[in-house]
Design a protein around this motif. Structure first.
Motif, PDB file in Angstrom:
ATOM      1  N   SER A 143       0.842  -1.206   0.000  1.00  0.00           N
ATOM      2  CA  SER A 143       0.000   0.000   0.000  1.00  0.00           C
ATOM      3  C   SER A 143       0.876   1.254   0.000  1.00  0.00           C
ATOM      4  O   SER A 143       0.614   2.216  -0.743  1.00  0.00           O
ATOM      5  N   THR A 144       1.917   1.227   0.823  1.00  0.00           N
ATOM      6  CA  THR A 144       2.841   2.359   0.885  1.00  0.00           C
ATOM      7  C   THR A 144       3.542   2.558  -0.451  1.00  0.00           C
ATOM      8  O   THR A 144       3.706   3.698  -0.923  1.00  0.00           O
ATOM      9  N   GLU A 145       3.951   1.460  -1.084  1.00  0.00           N
ATOM     10  CA  GLU A 145       4.657   1.556  -2.356  1.00  0.00           C
ATOM     11  C   GLU A 145       3.750   2.074  -3.469  1.00  0.00           C
ATOM     12  O   GLU A 145       4.211   2.760  -4.394  1.00  0.00           O
ATOM     13  N   VAL A 146       2.450   1.757  -3.395  1.00  0.00           N
ATOM     14  CA  VAL A 146       1.490   2.328  -4.347  1.00  0.00           C
ATOM     15  C   VAL A 146       1.435   3.843  -4.183  1.00  0.00           C
ATOM     16  O   VAL A 146       1.441   4.603  -5.164  1.00  0.00           O
ATOM     17  N   ILE A 147       1.400   4.297  -2.939  1.00  0.00           N
ATOM     18  CA  ILE A 147       1.339   5.735  -2.666  1.00  0.00           C
ATOM     19  C   ILE A 147       2.590   6.438  -3.186  1.00  0.00           C
ATOM     20  O   ILE A 147       2.514   7.499  -3.836  1.00  0.00           O
ATOM     21  N   VAL A 148       3.763   5.841  -2.926  1.00  0.00           N
ATOM     22  CA  VAL A 148       5.024   6.434  -3.382  1.00  0.00           C
ATOM     23  C   VAL A 148       5.064   6.512  -4.912  1.00  0.00           C
ATOM     24  O   VAL A 148       5.470   7.536  -5.486  1.00  0.00           O
ATOM     25  N   ALA A 149       4.637   5.447  -5.578  1.00  0.00           N
ATOM     26  CA  ALA A 149       4.641   5.439  -7.046  1.00  0.00           C
ATOM     27  C   ALA A 149       3.730   6.526  -7.597  1.00  0.00           C
ATOM     28  O   ALA A 149       4.070   7.195  -8.592  1.00  0.00           O
ATOM     29  N   ALA A 150       2.574   6.707  -6.974  1.00  0.00           N
ATOM     30  CA  ALA A 150       1.648   7.745  -7.430  1.00  0.00           C
ATOM     31  C   ALA A 150       2.231   9.137  -7.215  1.00  0.00           C
ATOM     32  O   ALA A 150       2.122  10.016  -8.083  1.00  0.00           O
ATOM     33  N   LYS A 151       2.873   9.333  -6.062  1.00  0.00           N
ATOM     34  CA  LYS A 151       3.498  10.628  -5.769  1.00  0.00           C
ATOM     35  C   LYS A 151       4.634  10.920  -6.754  1.00  0.00           C
ATOM     36  O   LYS A 151       4.901  12.078  -7.084  1.00  0.00           O
ATOM     37  N   ASN A 152       5.290   9.867  -7.228  1.00  0.00           N
ATOM     38  CA  ASN A 152       6.391  10.036  -8.190  1.00  0.00           C
ATOM     39  C   ASN A 152       5.901  10.199  -9.628  1.00  0.00           C
ATOM     40  O   ASN A 152       6.707  10.392 -10.541  1.00  0.00           O
ATOM     41  N   HIS A 153       4.584  10.060  -9.819  1.00  0.00           N
ATOM     42  CA  HIS A 153       3.992  10.145 -11.158  1.00  0.00           C
ATOM     43  C   HIS A 153       4.657   9.158 -12.123  1.00  0.00           C
ATOM     44  O   HIS A 153       4.908   9.479 -13.295  1.00  0.00           O
TER      45      HIS A 153
END
Length: 222
Positions: free
Chosen positions: A164-174
């Protein structure tokens, strides 16, 4: 009226007194086995909450999993339109097949290998759910899914949290590629969690459908 009156409406074979019973995993929807019941074994199944069958070869009753521990807890029983076949949906413990396989139907006929139909974009979800169920039942050595089930709930929850955290990071990184991969990892681990908890994915879909319908009635957009 007797609570078993519906049983008397079933079309048992006139010579053997038997009716075929298809056993299906209520979570994965995989067909596990085909066996036969008579009136008495059907009543035993209802009263005990586990499957009982009539063995045509041994000419005796048998309670599935009584010796192996691979019991089948009955969730619901249905019959077809002709009332000559039963569908028994169960929560399967371990493997259903005496060979140690999750399902008795593990050998494809020539040319009958399962293929994802073109245009069925959600077919891979069914495949993944069934694969996770097989890993849970068979526990093949070296499989990552086996590792998760053997480590237990805390490990699975940790992985769900990490993904879940890695999904958030990927989204923040566009990063679209990273987000695609991490979303896939999250969905996989979530499906493992649902299996471990005994919660059919269909119930999640039903909840989404319920919410969707409720919003529609209120005239709100999703």
């Amino acid at each position: 009226m007797s609570e078993y009156a519906w049983i008397d409406t079933l079309q048992f074979d006139k010579e053997t007194g038997l009716i075929p019973a298809i056993v299906q995993d209520v979570q994965s929807k995989e067909v596990l086995m085909l066996a036969y019941m008579n009136r008495e074994s059907l009543i035993k199944t209802i009263e005990t909450g586990t499957t009982w069958f009539w063995s045509r070869s041994r000419q005796e009753y048998w309670n599935k999993g009584a010796t192996s521990g691979h019991i089948q807890k009955v969730v619901r029983i249905s019959y077809d339109c002709d009332k000559d076949t039963l569908l028994v949906e169960v929560r399967q413990t371990g493997a259903a097949c005496h060979t140690g396989k999750y399902s008795c139907f593990f050998t494809p006929a020539a040319g009958g290998e399962r293929n994802v139909q073109e245009g069925d974009r959600f077919a891979i979800l069914d495949e993944l759910i069934q694969t996770i169920a097989r890993r849970d039942a068979e526990r093949p050595e070296g499989a990552y899914t086996t590792y998760l089930f053997e480590k237990g709930l805390d490990k699975i929850l940790k992985k769900v949290g990490e993904e879940s955290t890695e999904v958030i990071v990927a989204a923040k990184n566009h990063d679209a590629h990273e987000l695609t991969c991490e979303a896939g990892d999250l969905m996989y681990h979530l499906l493992v969690l649902l299996r471990q908890q005994g919660l059919p994915f269909d119930e999640v879909l039903a909840e989404l459908e319920r919410r969707h319908g409720k919003q529609d009635m209120k005239g709100k957009t999703k």
